[in-house]
Motif scaffolding. Structure first.
Motif, mmCIF file in Angstrom:
data_model
loop_
_atom_site.group_PDB
_atom_site.id
_atom_site.type_symbol
_atom_site.label_atom_id
_atom_site.label_comp_id
_atom_site.label_asym_id
_atom_site.label_seq_id
_atom_site.Cartn_x
_atom_site.Cartn_y
_atom_site.Cartn_z
ATOM 1 N N ALA A 15 0.835 -1.201 0.000
ATOM 2 C CA ALA A 15 0.000 0.000 0.000
ATOM 3 C C ALA A 15 0.871 1.252 0.000
ATOM 4 C CB ALA A 15 -0.923 0.002 1.219
ATOM 5 N N SER A 16 1.999 1.180 0.732
ATOM 6 C CA SER A 16 2.918 2.319 0.767
ATOM 7 C C SER A 16 3.491 2.594 -0.624
ATOM 8 C CB SER A 16 4.053 2.042 1.751
ATOM 9 O OG SER A 16 5.029 3.059 1.700
ATOM 10 N N ALA A 17 3.906 1.518 -1.296
ATOM 11 C CA ALA A 17 4.470 1.676 -2.633
ATOM 12 C C ALA A 17 3.432 2.245 -3.594
ATOM 13 C CB ALA A 17 4.983 0.333 -3.142
ATOM 14 N N GLN A 18 2.218 1.743 -3.515
ATOM 15 C CA GLN A 18 1.158 2.223 -4.406
ATOM 16 C C GLN A 18 0.830 3.687 -4.136
ATOM 17 O OE1 GLN A 18 -1.780 -0.768 -3.473
ATOM 18 N NE2 GLN A 18 -1.229 -2.015 -5.255
ATOM 19 N N ARG A 19 0.858 4.083 -2.869
ATOM 20 C CA ARG A 19 0.601 5.482 -2.520
ATOM 21 C C ARG A 19 1.714 6.382 -3.064
ATOM 22 N NH1 ARG A 19 0.243 4.646 2.328
ATOM 23 N NH2 ARG A 19 2.340 5.203 3.020
ATOM 24 N N THR A 20 2.953 5.920 -2.917
ATOM 25 C CA THR A 20 4.096 6.693 -3.435
ATOM 26 C C THR A 20 3.986 6.901 -4.938
ATOM 27 O OG1 THR A 20 5.560 5.893 -1.688
ATOM 28 C CG2 THR A 20 6.602 6.701 -3.713
ATOM 29 N N LEU A 21 3.740 5.801 -5.646
ATOM 30 C CA LEU A 21 3.659 5.893 -7.109
ATOM 31 C C LEU A 21 2.469 6.737 -7.537
ATOM 32 C CD1 LEU A 21 4.607 2.231 -8.078
ATOM 33 C CD2 LEU A 21 6.027 4.265 -8.221
ATOM 34 N N SER A 22 1.366 6.619 -6.817
ATOM 35 C CA SER A 22 0.178 7.404 -7.159
ATOM 36 C C SER A 22 0.457 8.901 -7.030
ATOM 37 C CB SER A 22 -0.988 7.004 -6.250
ATOM 38 O OG SER A 22 -2.127 7.795 -6.515
ATOM 39 N N LEU A 23 1.134 9.284 -5.949
ATOM 40 C CA LEU A 23 1.453 10.695 -5.746
ATOM 41 C C LEU A 23 2.428 11.198 -6.819
ATOM 42 C CD1 LEU A 23 1.774 10.790 -1.857
ATOM 43 C CD2 LEU A 23 0.062 11.994 -3.233
ATOM 44 N N GLU A 24 3.382 10.355 -7.185
ATOM 45 C CA GLU A 24 4.346 10.785 -8.201
ATOM 46 C C GLU A 24 3.689 10.859 -9.578
ATOM 47 O OE1 GLU A 24 7.983 8.577 -7.909
ATOM 48 O OE2 GLU A 24 8.471 9.504 -5.978
ATOM 49 N N GLU A 153 4.782 15.887 -1.725
ATOM 50 C CA GLU A 153 5.860 14.913 -1.788
ATOM 51 C C GLU A 153 5.318 13.549 -1.355
ATOM 52 O OE1 GLU A 153 8.591 15.437 -3.124
ATOM 53 O OE2 GLU A 153 9.425 17.410 -2.674
ATOM 54 N N ALA A 154 5.882 12.476 -1.926
ATOM 55 C CA ALA A 154 5.412 11.135 -1.590
ATOM 56 C C ALA A 154 5.906 10.678 -0.220
ATOM 57 C CB ALA A 154 5.867 10.142 -2.662
ATOM 58 N N CYS A 155 6.895 11.342 0.318
ATOM 59 C CA CYS A 155 7.424 11.017 1.642
ATOM 60 C C CYS A 155 6.316 11.130 2.701
ATOM 61 C CB CYS A 155 8.564 11.975 1.981
ATOM 62 S SG CYS A 155 9.101 11.934 3.704
ATOM 63 N N PRO A 156 6.162 10.137 3.585
ATOM 64 C CA PRO A 156 5.113 10.207 4.620
ATOM 65 C C PRO A 156 5.228 11.453 5.488
ATOM 66 C CG PRO A 156 6.066 8.002 4.535
ATOM 67 C CD PRO A 156 6.916 8.870 3.658
ATOM 68 N N ALA A 160 11.196 14.436 2.437
ATOM 69 C CA ALA A 160 12.197 13.937 1.497
ATOM 70 C C ALA A 160 11.777 14.223 0.061
ATOM 71 C CB ALA A 160 12.402 12.433 1.687
ATOM 72 N N PRO A 161 12.669 14.794 -0.746
ATOM 73 C CA PRO A 161 12.335 15.053 -2.152
ATOM 74 C C PRO A 161 12.013 13.736 -2.873
ATOM 75 C CG PRO A 161 14.334 16.211 -1.517
ATOM 76 C CD PRO A 161 14.025 15.265 -0.404
ATOM 77 N N THR A 162 10.814 13.608 -3.329
ATOM 78 C CA THR A 162 10.358 12.395 -4.031
ATOM 79 C C THR A 162 9.568 12.794 -5.269
ATOM 80 O OG1 THR A 162 8.580 12.353 -2.372
ATOM 81 C CG2 THR A 162 10.386 10.767 -2.095
ATOM 82 N N THR A 163 8.374 13.286 -5.065
ATOM 83 C CA THR A 163 7.579 13.741 -6.208
ATOM 84 C C THR A 163 8.288 14.870 -6.946
ATOM 85 O OG1 THR A 163 5.582 13.226 -4.929
ATOM 86 C CG2 THR A 163 5.298 14.523 -6.941
ATOM 87 N N SER A 164 8.905 15.755 -6.203
ATOM 88 C CA SER A 164 9.556 16.909 -6.832
ATOM 89 C C SER A 164 10.744 16.474 -7.694
ATOM 90 C CB SER A 164 10.008 17.918 -5.777
ATOM 91 O OG SER A 164 10.916 17.334 -4.859
#
Length: 326
Positions: A15-24, A153-156, A160-164
């Motif tokens: 679920a965490s991975a899917q949330r990260t990818l969804s936000l990105e 950002e996808a970071c909880p 942390a720079p993720t989506t950006s």
């Protein structure tokens, strides 16, 4: 009693991975929707540089900048990464008239970039910024500012720079691909910068792989099949080409043709009587990857390379295997 850590509910990693990818993905969609005139202007500015595109950034943006510089350089746009922290200690000398600068910073307020910004102004070196903040030091100083959408950002912890950084990388790719089209950079050009490995092999041409001269199994159509079979066996290509009086390829016989005619008094016939008069051929200048696709589509194992109707080479599926194309 304190709860046994082993019995505590484990996080749902999927679920965490899917949330990260969804936000990105949402970030990339927002970025695509935001592209407008400044993007076109930035491509033209970077593409008009007579020197190199200097790509720079600090921290995570610096890692992205290195990748963008590598992509630009490998696709026909001379580029170099310059570390902003080293710039003020002598590396500014790497940035000269004729260059253009692509500076990346989410906030646009990274102090290490200030010396590069000042250098660009002092020597009138074009500056393109990728940032979220138009009013930042970088955004204000840039000749063209490409603004990243302000998305989550996808970071909880939203830190942390993720989506950006995903958007920065995608925007860099978009710039590089637009420059490819602007320059008319072809697969043949691409091969020059990628001579090694699987990619280099795929971008080879038939001319580089084919066998020539005595290795080509050839005979005349009037050759008895008994002799044609000897040539086929000796050359070990699973086929033989038949040429007319002018040396042009008139037909081809394959192992399959021999099997199909084996019950028809094969050895009493001439090669011309059983040859396929419309064989599949290739140009020596065809990409090796295209030739392999042709072999697969036609379910054959050998191809004659022909120039002006003349067989100048032959290539077998084993040749592509040895060259690393497949």
């Amino acid at each position: 009693m304190p709860q046994d850590p082993k019995s505590a509910a484990r996080p749902d990693h999927l679920a965490s991975a899917q949330r990260t990818l969804s936000l990105e993905i949402e970030g990339l969609k927002a970025l695509m929707a935001s592209l407008d005139g400044p993007f076109t202007a930035a491509v033209e500015m970077l593409g008009s540089a007579t020197g190199r595109v200097i790509v720079t950034g600090m921290g995570k943006s610096g890692h992205i900048a290195r990748k963008i510089a590598a992509t630009l350089a490998s696709t026909g746009t001379p580029a170099q990464f310059v570390h902003p922290g080293e710039a003020s200690h002598g590396d500014l000398g790497m940035i000269v008239n004729g260059d253009a600068i692509l500076a990346i910073s989410k906030s646009g307020e990274v102090s290490e970039l200030y010396s590069i910004i000042s250098h660009s102004k002092r020597f009138a070196i074009p500056l393109v910024a990728i940032t979220q903040e138009q009013g930042s030091v970088l955004g204000s100083a840039a000749d063209i500012a490409l603004l990243l959408p302000k998305v989550e950002e996808a970071c909880p912890n939203k830190l942390a720079p993720t989506t950006s950084t995903t958007m920065q990388l995608a925007l860099g790719d978009a710039i590089a691909m637009a420059l490819i089209e602007r320059k008319g950079f072809s697969a043949k050009d691409f091969k020059v910068f990628h001579p090694g490995g699987k990619l280099g092999a795929m971008l080879s041409h038939v001319r580089e792989i084919m066998e020539t001269g005595e290795a080509i199994p050839l005979a005349r159509p009037e050759t008895p099949m008994s002799e044609a079979l000897v040539v086929m066996s000796k050359k070990s290509k699973g086929c033989i080409g038949l040429t007319d009086e002018s040396g042009r390829l008139a037909g081809m016989i394959t192992d399959g043709d021999i099997r199909r005619h084996s019950a028809e008094g094969l050895l009493s016939k001439t090669a011309g009587e059983i040859m396929n008069r419309t064989p599949v051929t290739v140009s020596p200048d065809m990409l090796a990857s295209e030739a392999v696709n042709l072999l697969n589509q036609k379910k054959i194992t050998s191809l004659f390379a022909v120039e002006d109707g003349m067989p100048v080479g032959i290539v077998h599926i084993h040749d592509f295997l040895k060259a690393g194309v497949v």
